[in-house]
Design an enzyme around this catalytic site. Structure first.
Site, PDB file in Angstrom:
ATOM      1  N   HIS A  51       8.783   4.590  -7.037  1.00 49.19           N
ATOM      2  CA  HIS A  51       9.291   3.477  -7.775  1.00 49.19           C
ATOM      3  C   HIS A  51      10.550   4.274  -8.792  1.00 49.19           C
ATOM      4  O   HIS A  51      10.692   5.285  -8.512  1.00 49.19           O
ATOM      5  CB  HIS A  51       8.533   2.957  -8.804  1.00 49.19           C
ATOM      6  CG  HIS A  51       7.684   3.994  -9.651  1.00 49.19           C
ATOM      7  ND1 HIS A  51       6.311   4.449  -9.412  1.00 49.19           N
ATOM      8  CD2 HIS A  51       8.211   4.587 -10.524  1.00 49.19           C
ATOM      9  CE1 HIS A  51       5.930   5.198 -10.279  1.00 49.19           C
ATOM     10  NE2 HIS A  51       7.040   5.580 -10.959  1.00 49.19           N
TER      11      HIS A  51
HETATM   12  C1  T46 Z   1       5.888   8.439 -12.670  1.00 54.82           C
HETATM   13  C2  T46 Z   1       5.254   9.135 -11.980  1.00 54.82           C
HETATM   14  C3  T46 Z   1       5.492  10.618 -11.910  1.00 54.82           C
HETATM   15  C4  T46 Z   1      -1.393   3.346 -17.317  1.00 54.82           C
HETATM   16  O1  T46 Z   1      -2.079   2.446 -17.546  1.00 54.82           O
HETATM   17  N1  T46 Z   1      -0.628   3.857 -18.184  1.00 54.82           N
HETATM   18  C5  T46 Z   1       0.041   4.954 -17.600  1.00 54.82           C
HETATM   19  O2  T46 Z   1       0.965   5.535 -18.754  1.00 54.82           O
HETATM   20  C6  T46 Z   1       0.564   5.265 -16.423  1.00 54.82           C
HETATM   21  C7  T46 Z   1       1.670   6.471 -16.143  1.00 54.82           C
HETATM   22  C8  T46 Z   1      -0.152   4.503 -15.445  1.00 54.82           C
HETATM   23  N2  T46 Z   1      -1.029   3.512 -15.875  1.00 54.82           N
HETATM   24  C9  T46 Z   1      -2.073   2.868 -14.885  1.00 54.82           C
HETATM   25  C10 T46 Z   1      -1.068   2.001 -14.113  1.00 54.82           C
HETATM   26  C11 T46 Z   1      -1.888   1.939 -12.720  1.00 54.82           C
HETATM   27  O3  T46 Z   1      -2.942   1.256 -12.806  1.00 54.82           O
HETATM   28  O4  T46 Z   1      -2.458   3.931 -14.063  1.00 54.82           O
HETATM   29  C12 T46 Z   1      -2.442   3.586 -12.397  1.00 54.82           C
HETATM   30  C13 T46 Z   1      -1.568   4.455 -11.535  1.00 54.82           C
HETATM   31  O5  T46 Z   1      -0.377   4.458 -11.986  1.00 54.82           O
HETATM   32  P1  T46 Z   1       0.931   4.569 -11.026  1.00 54.82           P
HETATM   33  O6  T46 Z   1       0.577   3.657  -9.787  1.00 54.82           O
HETATM   34  O7  T46 Z   1       2.020   4.004 -11.638  1.00 54.82           O
HETATM   35  O8  T46 Z   1       0.960   6.200 -10.905  1.00 54.82           O
HETATM   36  P2  T46 Z   1       1.898   7.066 -10.024  1.00 54.82           P
HETATM   37  O9  T46 Z   1       1.321   8.307  -9.671  1.00 54.82           O
HETATM   38  O10 T46 Z   1       2.579   6.153  -8.758  1.00 54.82           O
HETATM   39  O11 T46 Z   1       3.370   7.157 -10.830  1.00 54.82           O
HETATM   40  C14 T46 Z   1       3.145   7.760 -12.272  1.00 54.82           C
HETATM   41  C15 T46 Z   1       3.796   6.972 -13.134  1.00 54.82           C
HETATM   42  O12 T46 Z   1       3.393   5.709 -13.172  1.00 54.82           O
HETATM   43  C16 T46 Z   1       5.370   7.003 -13.161  1.00 54.82           C
HETATM   44  O13 T46 Z   1       5.971   6.636 -14.323  1.00 54.82           O
HETATM   45  O14 T46 Z   1       7.095   8.408 -13.074  1.00 54.82           O
HETATM   46  O15 T46 Z   1       3.762   8.930 -12.251  1.00 54.82           O
END
Ligand code: T46
Length: 143
Positions: A51
């Site tokens: 993303h």
């Molecule tokens: C990024 C990369 C480097 C939350 O509830 N709060 C938070 O602050 C974050 C970051 C995530 N979440 C929840 C949302 C999803 O249900 O945690 C779960 C996994 O998040 P996500 O799929 O977005 O994780 P990544 O590793 O794909 O991405 C993350 C960050 O979201 C993003 O901002 O830059 O790490």
């Protein structure tokens, strides 16, 4: 030209070991830190991220282990290996990111400039490219 900054953090080391300090609104962390999160226990062969963010600023550090951090600004792509606690990536705004090749012991810590906000995410790559290359509405002439 590099569109994300790779930073060598200052390490305070002595006979006891090493220490790294991060302060908000400093040269290394040029924003208010509103959130800290960390990614760990990542399974083999997964790719995370996929993303872009509209505005968010982040500092990313592998405080343990290593992984690859892929970035794309819509024009250029870069693969950055983050493999030590003293190496940070500063990333701001419209950059597509993917994280992969996590070692078993990888702990990826992220300092972020905003609270969690799903409205700041762009999950569709084509939409990201349109956003990056699009003409801002403000620059369109009327009539
Ligand atoms: C990024 C990369 C480097 C939350 O509830 N709060 C938070 O602050 C974050 C970051 C995530 N979440 C929840 C949302 C999803 O249900 O945690 C779960 C996994 O998040 P996500 O799929 O977005 O994780 P990544 O590793 O794909 O991405 C993350 C960050 O979201 C993003 O901002 O830059 O790490």
């Amino acid at each position: 030209m590099k569109f994300v900054e790779v930073i060598d953090l200052n390490v305070f080391g002595d006979h006891r070991g090493s220490l790294i300090s991060l302060e908000e609104n400093s040269a290394v962390v040029p924003f208010d830190v509103k959130r800290v999160y960390y990614i760990f226990d990542t399974k083999e062969d997964v790719v995370r991220g996929k993303h872009a963010h509209k505005k968010l600023e982040q500092l990313v550090i592998a405080v343990s282990g290593e992984c690859n951090f892929y970035v794309d600004n819509g024009f250029e792509q870069q693969m950055i290996k983050i493999d030590r606690p003293s190496k940070a990536i500063y990333i701001k705004g419209l950059v597509w990111r993917e994280m992969m090749d996590f070692s078993d012991d990888c702990v990826l810590m992220v300092l972020a400039s905003e609270h969690y906000d799903t409205a700041d995410y762009i999950y569709d790559y084509d939409e990201f490219v349109r956003e990056v290359r699009g003409i801002p509405l403000s620059s369109l002439k009327k009539g």
